[in-house]
Motif scaffolding. Sequence first.
Motif, PDB file in Angstrom:
ATOM      1  N   ALA A 146     -20.889  11.901  43.654  1.00 25.73           N
ATOM      2  CA  ALA A 146     -20.834  12.505  42.315  1.00 25.73           C
ATOM      3  C   ALA A 146     -20.050  13.814  42.341  1.00 25.73           C
ATOM      4  O   ALA A 146     -20.539  14.863  41.896  1.00 25.73           O
ATOM      5  CB  ALA A 146     -22.248  12.723  41.788  1.00 25.73           C
ATOM      6  N   PHE A 147     -18.825  13.748  42.850  1.00 23.56           N
ATOM      7  CA  PHE A 147     -17.996  14.948  42.928  1.00 23.56           C
ATOM      8  C   PHE A 147     -17.606  15.427  41.530  1.00 23.56           C
ATOM      9  O   PHE A 147     -17.421  14.623  40.617  1.00 23.56           O
ATOM     10  CB  PHE A 147     -16.757  14.672  43.772  1.00 23.56           C
ATOM     11  CG  PHE A 147     -17.069  14.328  45.197  1.00 23.56           C
ATOM     12  CD1 PHE A 147     -17.494  15.312  46.082  1.00 23.56           C
ATOM     13  CD2 PHE A 147     -16.991  13.018  45.656  1.00 23.56           C
ATOM     14  CE1 PHE A 147     -17.807  15.010  47.397  1.00 23.56           C
ATOM     15  CE2 PHE A 147     -17.301  12.700  46.971  1.00 23.56           C
ATOM     16  CZ  PHE A 147     -17.712  13.694  47.840  1.00 23.56           C
ATOM     17  N   GLU A 148     -17.527  16.733  41.387  1.00 23.65           N
ATOM     18  CA  GLU A 148     -17.193  17.420  40.137  1.00 23.65           C
ATOM     19  C   GLU A 148     -18.348  17.438  39.141  1.00 23.65           C
ATOM     20  O   GLU A 148     -18.261  18.069  38.100  1.00 23.65           O
ATOM     21  CB  GLU A 148     -15.951  16.812  39.458  1.00 23.65           C
ATOM     22  CG  GLU A 148     -14.731  16.697  40.344  1.00 23.65           C
ATOM     23  CD  GLU A 148     -14.184  18.060  40.762  1.00 23.65           C
ATOM     24  OE1 GLU A 148     -14.460  19.062  40.087  1.00 23.65           O
ATOM     25  OE2 GLU A 148     -13.475  18.105  41.786  1.00 23.65           O
ATOM     26  N   ARG A 149     -19.437  16.764  39.443  1.00 16.91           N
ATOM     27  CA  ARG A 149     -20.576  16.746  38.529  1.00 16.91           C
ATOM     28  C   ARG A 149     -21.372  18.029  38.689  1.00 16.91           C
ATOM     29  O   ARG A 149     -21.643  18.472  39.813  1.00 16.91           O
ATOM     30  CB  ARG A 149     -21.475  15.542  38.816  1.00 16.91           C
ATOM     31  CG  ARG A 149     -22.667  15.425  37.862  1.00 16.91           C
ATOM     32  CD  ARG A 149     -23.494  14.189  38.165  1.00 16.91           C
ATOM     33  NE  ARG A 149     -24.656  14.099  37.305  1.00 16.91           N
ATOM     34  CZ  ARG A 149     -25.595  13.167  37.382  1.00 16.91           C
ATOM     35  NH1 ARG A 149     -25.476  12.221  38.318  1.00 16.91           N
ATOM     36  NH2 ARG A 149     -26.639  13.170  36.565  1.00 16.91           N
ATOM     37  N   ASN A 150     -21.766  18.615  37.585  1.00 24.83           N
ATOM     38  CA  ASN A 150     -22.572  19.829  37.618  1.00 24.83           C
ATOM     39  C   ASN A 150     -24.020  19.454  37.915  1.00 24.83           C
ATOM     40  O   ASN A 150     -24.669  18.763  37.122  1.00 24.83           O
ATOM     41  CB  ASN A 150     -22.478  20.559  36.270  1.00 24.83           C
ATOM     42  CG  ASN A 150     -23.082  21.952  36.323  1.00 24.83           C
ATOM     43  OD1 ASN A 150     -24.040  22.190  37.051  1.00 24.83           O
ATOM     44  ND2 ASN A 150     -22.532  22.870  35.564  1.00 24.83           N
ATOM     45  N   LEU A 151     -24.522  19.903  39.075  1.00 25.27           N
ATOM     46  CA  LEU A 151     -25.893  19.627  39.466  1.00 25.27           C
ATOM     47  C   LEU A 151     -26.757  20.871  39.298  1.00 25.27           C
ATOM     48  O   LEU A 151     -27.614  21.168  40.125  1.00 25.27           O
ATOM     49  CB  LEU A 151     -25.929  19.138  40.918  1.00 25.27           C
ATOM     50  CG  LEU A 151     -25.115  17.866  41.192  1.00 25.27           C
ATOM     51  CD1 LEU A 151     -25.153  17.503  42.663  1.00 25.27           C
ATOM     52  CD2 LEU A 151     -25.613  16.703  40.333  1.00 25.27           C
ATOM     53  N   VAL A 152     -26.519  21.590  38.261  1.00 29.12           N
ATOM     54  CA  VAL A 152     -27.236  22.793  37.831  1.00 29.12           C
ATOM     55  C   VAL A 152     -26.900  23.991  38.723  1.00 29.12           C
ATOM     56  O   VAL A 152     -26.370  24.987  38.237  1.00 29.12           O
ATOM     57  CB  VAL A 152     -28.767  22.584  37.771  1.00 29.12           C
ATOM     58  CG1 VAL A 152     -29.445  23.834  37.173  1.00 29.12           C
ATOM     59  CG2 VAL A 152     -29.121  21.348  36.961  1.00 29.12           C
ATOM     60  N   VAL A 153     -27.214  23.917  39.999  1.00 28.15           N
ATOM     61  CA  VAL A 153     -26.908  25.050  40.881  1.00 28.15           C
ATOM     62  C   VAL A 153     -25.910  24.662  41.980  1.00 28.15           C
ATOM     63  O   VAL A 153     -25.680  25.452  42.904  1.00 28.15           O
ATOM     64  CB  VAL A 153     -28.191  25.640  41.521  1.00 28.15           C
ATOM     65  CG1 VAL A 153     -29.047  26.312  40.456  1.00 28.15           C
ATOM     66  CG2 VAL A 153     -28.971  24.581  42.269  1.00 28.15           C
ATOM     67  N   ARG A 154     -25.331  23.465  41.900  1.00 29.43           N
ATOM     68  CA  ARG A 154     -24.310  23.043  42.855  1.00 29.43           C
ATOM     69  C   ARG A 154     -23.236  22.240  42.135  1.00 29.43           C
ATOM     70  O   ARG A 154     -23.515  21.549  41.145  1.00 29.43           O
ATOM     71  CB  ARG A 154     -24.892  22.149  43.969  1.00 29.43           C
ATOM     72  CG  ARG A 154     -25.884  22.776  44.890  1.00 29.43           C
ATOM     73  CD  ARG A 154     -25.298  23.797  45.842  1.00 29.43           C
ATOM     74  NE  ARG A 154     -26.273  24.094  46.885  1.00 29.43           N
ATOM     75  CZ  ARG A 154     -27.307  24.911  46.730  1.00 29.43           C
ATOM     76  NH1 ARG A 154     -27.504  25.519  45.570  1.00 29.43           N
ATOM     77  NH2 ARG A 154     -28.140  25.128  47.729  1.00 29.43           N
ATOM     78  N   ARG A 155     -22.038  22.292  42.660  1.00 32.42           N
ATOM     79  CA  ARG A 155     -20.965  21.392  42.252  1.00 32.42           C
ATOM     80  C   ARG A 155     -20.100  21.148  43.477  1.00 32.42           C
ATOM     81  O   ARG A 155     -19.666  22.103  44.134  1.00 32.42           O
ATOM     82  CB  ARG A 155     -20.128  21.964  41.104  1.00 32.42           C
ATOM     83  CG  ARG A 155     -19.054  20.991  40.590  1.00 32.42           C
ATOM     84  CD  ARG A 155     -18.453  21.443  39.272  1.00 32.42           C
ATOM     85  NE  ARG A 155     -17.947  22.801  39.337  1.00 32.42           N
ATOM     86  CZ  ARG A 155     -18.344  23.789  38.523  1.00 32.42           C
ATOM     87  NH1 ARG A 155     -19.247  23.551  37.589  1.00 32.42           N
ATOM     88  NH2 ARG A 155     -17.848  25.000  38.638  1.00 32.42           N
ATOM     89  N   ALA A 156     -19.878  19.900  43.813  1.00 29.29           N
ATOM     90  CA  ALA A 156     -19.122  19.547  45.009  1.00 29.29           C
ATOM     91  C   ALA A 156     -17.757  18.999  44.634  1.00 29.29           C
ATOM     92  O   ALA A 156     -17.631  18.208  43.690  1.00 29.29           O
ATOM     93  CB  ALA A 156     -19.885  18.513  45.834  1.00 29.29           C
ATOM     94  N   ARG A 157     -16.739  19.429  45.380  1.00 31.84           N
ATOM     95  CA  ARG A 157     -15.376  18.943  45.168  1.00 31.84           C
ATOM     96  C   ARG A 157     -14.883  18.269  46.444  1.00 31.84           C
ATOM     97  O   ARG A 157     -15.010  18.822  47.525  1.00 31.84           O
ATOM     98  CB  ARG A 157     -14.443  20.096  44.785  1.00 31.84           C
ATOM     99  CG  ARG A 157     -14.852  20.841  43.515  1.00 31.84           C
ATOM    100  CD  ARG A 157     -13.825  21.907  43.145  1.00 31.84           C
ATOM    101  NE  ARG A 157     -14.257  22.706  42.015  1.00 31.84           N
ATOM    102  CZ  ARG A 157     -14.160  22.321  40.737  1.00 31.84           C
ATOM    103  NH1 ARG A 157     -13.626  21.148  40.453  1.00 31.84           N
ATOM    104  NH2 ARG A 157     -14.580  23.116  39.759  1.00 31.84           N
ATOM    105  N   LYS A 158     -14.323  17.077  46.290  1.00 35.32           N
ATOM    106  CA  LYS A 158     -13.808  16.338  47.429  1.00 35.32           C
ATOM    107  C   LYS A 158     -12.460  16.905  47.844  1.00 35.32           C
ATOM    108  O   LYS A 158     -11.548  17.055  47.032  1.00 35.32           O
ATOM    109  CB  LYS A 158     -13.647  14.860  47.052  1.00 35.32           C
ATOM    110  CG  LYS A 158     -13.152  13.957  48.174  1.00 35.32           C
ATOM    111  CD  LYS A 158     -14.180  13.792  49.256  1.00 35.32           C
ATOM    112  CE  LYS A 158     -13.739  12.744  50.277  1.00 35.32           C
ATOM    113  NZ  LYS A 158     -14.636  12.687  51.438  1.00 35.32           N
ATOM    114  N   LEU A 159     -12.330  17.216  49.141  1.00 30.54           N
ATOM    115  CA  LEU A 159     -11.073  17.707  49.687  1.00 30.54           C
ATOM    116  C   LEU A 159     -10.488  16.627  50.598  1.00 30.54           C
ATOM    117  O   LEU A 159     -10.925  15.486  50.586  1.00 30.54           O
ATOM    118  CB  LEU A 159     -11.304  19.011  50.454  1.00 30.54           C
ATOM    119  CG  LEU A 159     -11.953  20.159  49.672  1.00 30.54           C
ATOM    120  CD1 LEU A 159     -12.132  21.372  50.563  1.00 30.54           C
ATOM    121  CD2 LEU A 159     -11.125  20.518  48.436  1.00 30.54           C
ATOM    122  N   ASP A 160      -9.498  16.958  51.393  1.00 30.06           N
ATOM    123  CA  ASP A 160      -8.877  15.986  52.288  1.00 30.06           C
ATOM    124  C   ASP A 160      -9.860  15.526  53.361  1.00 30.06           C
ATOM    125  O   ASP A 160     -10.715  16.298  53.830  1.00 30.06           O
ATOM    126  CB  ASP A 160      -7.641  16.584  52.963  1.00 30.06           C
ATOM    127  CG  ASP A 160      -6.502  16.828  51.991  1.00 30.06           C
ATOM    128  OD1 ASP A 160      -6.492  16.189  50.915  1.00 30.06           O
ATOM    129  OD2 ASP A 160      -5.623  17.664  52.297  1.00 30.06           O
TER     130      ASP A 160
END
Length: 238
Positions: A146-160
Motif C-alpha cells: 500500500a505504497f503512497e497510502r496515508n496510514l495516519v502516522v506513516r506513509r511509505a514510498r517505493k524506491l529502487d
Amino acid sequence: MTDFAKLPQYASYVARDPFRHGLQFPAVMDGVGSLKKRILDVGTGDGLFPRLMARAGASVVGYDKATEKIAEAKAHWEAQELDVTYMVATPQTFAVHGKFDAATSVMALPYASDFDDLRAFFRNTSRHLPIGGKFVSTVLDSRFSAFERNLVVRRARKLDGNLVQMEFLNEVSGVVEMETIAHQYSQEEYESAVVQEGMKCEWKKLFAQPEAVRQKGEEFWRPRHEAQLYALLVAQNK
C-alpha cells in the motif's frame, strides 16, 4: 541508508508514536513472554524499549552503532535507576560474557545494509542465546504494497530495488516530521538468514492492543490493520 545519529527528532517522535506503543512494543513483549529475564535489545536507538522492559522486571543490555543515540540512552534519568546497560556496537562487534534468555529488536533489521549484514544480526544474536532462546523482532512486512497510502502516522514510498522511504507523519497535521530509508527484505531472505545461522522462525501479523484500540478508536487502526505495514518475526535457536 538512514543515519539515525542525524535524526535528532527521532527520540521525541518515538516517545509518542502510537505505532510503537500500541502495536510494536506490546507485540515484541508478548513474543518474549515473561519479562523477568536477561534480555538483549539489538539496535536499541535511544534506549526507550529497554527502559520499558526494565520497568516490567527485565535486566536489559541494548546496543546500537550510533554513538549519539547511546549517549542519549545513557543520559536519560531512568538509565541510572533501572537495570539497563547501553553499549556502542554492531552485529559484527557486539560481545559480552554469558547468555541472554531472549533478544529483541524493533525495526532494526530492515536497516541492515545488505543480506550479509542481515545474516550478521542473526549470527551474533544466536551466539548470545541458549538453545530454545528467542529473538523477537518487528520488520517491514514483505507483502506490504500500500505504497503512497496515508496510514495516519506513516506513509511509505517505493524506491529502487527493495528500498522503501518511510515518512513519519504528525498525527494531527499530517506533516512529515522525519524520513528514513529501509530495506523491504523478502520473507525468503529473512528465513534464509535465520536458517543459515542455525535458527528456525515463525511469522505473526501485528494488530493493535485492545487498550490502544480503546484509546485511538477503530478508525485510527483500520488502515494499519488492512495494510499490514509491519510483521513480527520470531527466530529461535535450535
